[in-house]
Structure formats: C-alpha cells, structure tokens
Design an enzyme around this catalytic site. Sequence first.
Site, mmCIF file in Angstrom:
data_model
loop_
_atom_site.group_PDB
_atom_site.id
_atom_site.type_symbol
_atom_site.label_atom_id
_atom_site.label_comp_id
_atom_site.label_asym_id
_atom_site.label_seq_id
_atom_site.Cartn_x
_atom_site.Cartn_y
_atom_site.Cartn_z
ATOM 1 N N GLY A 155 1.259 -1.340 0.025
ATOM 2 C CA GLY A 155 0.086 0.227 -0.310
ATOM 3 C C GLY A 155 1.139 1.695 -0.033
ATOM 4 O O GLY A 155 2.296 1.012 -0.224
ATOM 5 N N ARG A 156 0.675 2.041 0.338
ATOM 6 C CA ARG A 156 1.331 3.412 0.325
ATOM 7 C C ARG A 156 2.072 3.406 0.742
ATOM 8 O O ARG A 156 3.378 3.840 0.525
ATOM 9 C CB ARG A 156 0.294 4.317 1.239
ATOM 10 C CG ARG A 156 -1.245 5.882 0.155
ATOM 11 C CD ARG A 156 -1.813 6.570 1.393
ATOM 12 N NE ARG A 156 -2.377 6.054 1.616
ATOM 13 C CZ ARG A 156 -3.639 5.224 2.365
ATOM 14 N NH1 ARG A 156 -4.444 5.721 0.786
ATOM 15 N NH2 ARG A 156 -4.467 4.907 3.246
ATOM 16 N N ILE A 157 2.431 3.385 2.450
ATOM 17 C CA ILE A 157 4.121 2.447 3.259
ATOM 18 C C ILE A 157 4.319 1.448 2.672
ATOM 19 O O ILE A 157 5.779 1.698 2.473
ATOM 20 C CB ILE A 157 3.496 2.718 4.765
ATOM 21 C CG1 ILE A 157 2.083 3.530 5.293
ATOM 22 C CG2 ILE A 157 4.798 2.064 5.661
ATOM 23 C CD1 ILE A 157 2.006 2.856 6.424
ATOM 24 N N ALA A 237 3.995 -2.838 10.604
ATOM 25 C CA ALA A 237 2.896 -2.441 11.114
ATOM 26 C C ALA A 237 1.679 -2.597 12.261
ATOM 27 O O ALA A 237 1.200 -2.607 12.789
ATOM 28 C CB ALA A 237 2.411 -3.679 9.614
ATOM 29 N N ARG A 238 1.332 -4.526 11.993
ATOM 30 C CA ARG A 238 0.605 -4.530 13.396
ATOM 31 C C ARG A 238 0.750 -6.069 14.336
ATOM 32 O O ARG A 238 1.311 -7.027 13.041
ATOM 33 C CB ARG A 238 -0.888 -5.050 12.934
ATOM 34 C CG ARG A 238 -1.916 -3.597 13.130
ATOM 35 C CD ARG A 238 -1.897 -3.050 14.793
ATOM 36 N NE ARG A 238 -2.408 -1.837 14.420
ATOM 37 C CZ ARG A 238 -2.294 -0.140 13.849
ATOM 38 N NH1 ARG A 238 -0.718 -0.103 13.849
ATOM 39 N NH2 ARG A 238 -2.697 0.182 13.752
ATOM 40 N N GLU A 267 0.205 -5.935 22.697
ATOM 41 C CA GLU A 267 1.233 -4.256 22.757
ATOM 42 C C GLU A 267 -0.424 -4.126 24.374
ATOM 43 O O GLU A 267 -0.862 -4.369 25.080
ATOM 44 C CB GLU A 267 0.565 -3.626 22.374
ATOM 45 C CG GLU A 267 1.375 -3.690 20.702
ATOM 46 C CD GLU A 267 1.900 -2.355 20.023
ATOM 47 O OE1 GLU A 267 0.806 -1.343 20.353
ATOM 48 O OE2 GLU A 267 2.197 -3.046 18.827
ATOM 49 N N HIS A 285 6.600 1.367 19.548
ATOM 50 C CA HIS A 285 4.964 0.939 18.211
ATOM 51 C C HIS A 285 5.434 3.012 17.931
ATOM 52 O O HIS A 285 4.537 3.686 18.631
ATOM 53 C CB HIS A 285 4.074 0.943 19.036
ATOM 54 C CG HIS A 285 2.398 0.871 17.634
ATOM 55 N ND1 HIS A 285 2.058 -0.097 17.590
ATOM 56 C CD2 HIS A 285 2.946 1.609 16.654
ATOM 57 C CE1 HIS A 285 1.031 0.602 16.634
ATOM 58 N NE2 HIS A 285 1.740 0.971 16.131
ATOM 59 N N ILE A 286 6.807 3.219 17.291
ATOM 60 C CA ILE A 286 6.686 4.894 17.123
ATOM 61 C C ILE A 286 6.665 5.058 15.699
ATOM 62 O O ILE A 286 7.298 5.708 15.388
ATOM 63 C CB ILE A 286 7.845 5.246 17.986
ATOM 64 C CG1 ILE A 286 9.656 4.082 17.748
ATOM 65 C CG2 ILE A 286 8.332 5.253 19.178
ATOM 66 C CD1 ILE A 286 10.682 5.004 18.009
ATOM 67 N N GLY A 287 6.045 4.012 14.984
ATOM 68 C CA GLY A 287 6.346 4.376 13.429
ATOM 69 C C GLY A 287 6.463 5.133 13.123
ATOM 70 O O GLY A 287 6.682 6.197 11.738
HETATM 71 C C1 GLV Z 1 0.283 3.191 13.735
HETATM 72 O O1 GLV Z 1 0.462 2.032 13.970
HETATM 73 C C2 GLV Z 1 -1.094 3.583 13.015
HETATM 74 O O2 GLV Z 1 -2.033 2.539 12.218
HETATM 75 O O3 GLV Z 1 -1.851 4.497 12.614
#
Ligand code: GLV
Length: 319
Positions: A155-157, A237-238, A267, A285-287
């Site tokens: 996807g976008r990322i 991602a997750r 988490e 979780h600092i993406g």
């Molecule tokens: C971060 O994990 C988001 O989904 O924005």
Amino acid sequence: MKPKVLVTRRLLPEALAYLQEHARVEGGKSRRGLTRENLKAKIRDKDGLLCLLVDQIDRDIMDSAPRLKIIANCAVGFDNIDLGEARKRGILVTNTPGVLTETTADLTWALILATARKIPQSDRFTRNKRFRGWELDLFLGKELTGKRLGIIGMGRIGMAVALRARTFRMEVVYFDPCRLTPQEEKTLKAAFVPLDNLLASSDIITIHASLHPGTYHLISAENLRLMKKDAILVNVARGPIVDEKALARALARRQLWGAGLDVYEKEPAIQPELLRLDNVVLLPHIGSATYETRLRMAMMAARNLIQGLKGGRPDHLVV
Ligand code: GLV
C-alpha cells in the site's frame, strides 16, 4: 448547542483546542487513558468519540453509547474498532490515511539499518564502557547493498519503503493480494512474487499489511521456516500479523538472523523471550512518531470528528 465529545487519551494541544472550539470536550489530557468501565460510563451521553489505536472499541462499548454518531480513530489502522457493529448502528468510523506514510517508511528503514548493523546493541556496549578499541570482528552486521528486499503489503507505506530501497541499490519484490499496475511496478522497480517465493528468497522482509482475519499470523512458524537463515524480518505494521512466540523461537534457534519489531501481538506486553535475545531490536510502536506527523494525525482525526458531527461526510471515512 455544541455536541458532546469524548477523547480517550492525551491529544496534542492544538487538536484539543480545535475540538473545544466546536464541541464540549471531555478527556484528552491523560496519558493513561480510561478503564473500560470508565469509558463505558463516560461515553453514555457523547455524540462523538476520538480514540487512539490502543482503545478497543467493540460491541460492549457501543452498547453503552446510545447517542454515538461517529468514532474518529487517530491512526491509519482501524483493527481496534469493530466495523461491523459500527455499521449496524449507523455509527461513522474515520481514520488518518496518507499523513504518516513517509514517517513510517523512514522508521522502517531506521529499523532495518538498526537491526542489520546492530546499532542498539553497539550503543549499549559503548555506554557500558566495554569499548576497548577497534576490532576486526566487533559487531559484524549485514550489508544491504545489492540484497533482495521483500515487501509484504504494497500500500502507501510499502511503496514509500520501496522507493527508499533504491538508495541501497536493492532488488525489490513484493506480495500483496492487490497487484500494482505495470506502470507502478516499473516506477518502483518492484516485482510481484507469490508469498512463499518472497519468504524463501528475500534477505530483508518487511511487513506493511493491515491486520484482518486474512493476515492474522501470516508469519507463522511454518512461514518462518521458509525464510533464509540469514534473513532479517521487520514489522512496523501490526503485531498479530506475526506469531510472536514462533518468531522468538526461530530467533533463539538462529533459524533467522535477526528481527526488528515496532509492534507486538498483545501490546504493550512482549514475549519475554524476545526481551532476552540479542538478535532482535525492539521499539515501542513509534512508526509515525514525529511531531509533525502526529500533529497532522491528531488534526485530521479532530476534523473528521467535527465534520461527521455537523452532518457532513468526513474526509476520511472508513464506514
Ligand atoms: C499506527 O500504527 C497507525 O495505524 O496509525
């Protein structure tokens, strides 16, 4: 009369101020958030909810919210919200797509490099005054140039990660149930391959899929066994996309060279074994965590909420 809004946790002050102009706002200041019981009590008289990805908004919560018209999630992912229940009740759900793409792609590369070059381990070593001088084989890592990068979820990322791979002159392959157009594949210099081929042939595997029943434990013990012994797995991602127990086992047995994780199955809990291993880099979780991006996310969520409460169609509607 202004609508009533509940904000589950601390929001950036600019976004809170915007909400306060348009609504009567409760919450938005506490880092710890509400207990489920508190959330159920406070949501009872609210028209709108602004929540974060750590808030599980399920049937039980919606049952306690008879006036609720809209849930604005301050995240691009929305697996924390029961969309089916929201749809049944006519509650709108919004997210924050687009504004965190580049930041998350940057963090992905930071994590790939940190894992491949053992940056956190080296930092700990140096701080602990163990650096006694240059050694030929001190903290030997993995080179990236010319290697194969496998992207799961284009996807976008995923696409932003692929673009950055050019700097490292890497070969990019990807797997996604929705194939890119030939033009997009050409622009990104990315080739589609089946998942098992990607797993078996990539040196670095990075996950950018969304979480849904089809991706739950996509990286299972069996799929981990397909990976090369010197591969690196990165997940921003997750967490539940990876079977975390199986990953810890694979890393402990050196069945995999290393892993970089920004997300976890449950988490904030983390498999205790992962905490003991030295071939995994762990982030909290600092993406998307830059000031600029988090402000854009918070403002987008706030605007979505107010648009919905004013009877309009929010810009970033999920359902
Ligand atoms: C971060 O994990 C988001 O989904 O924005």
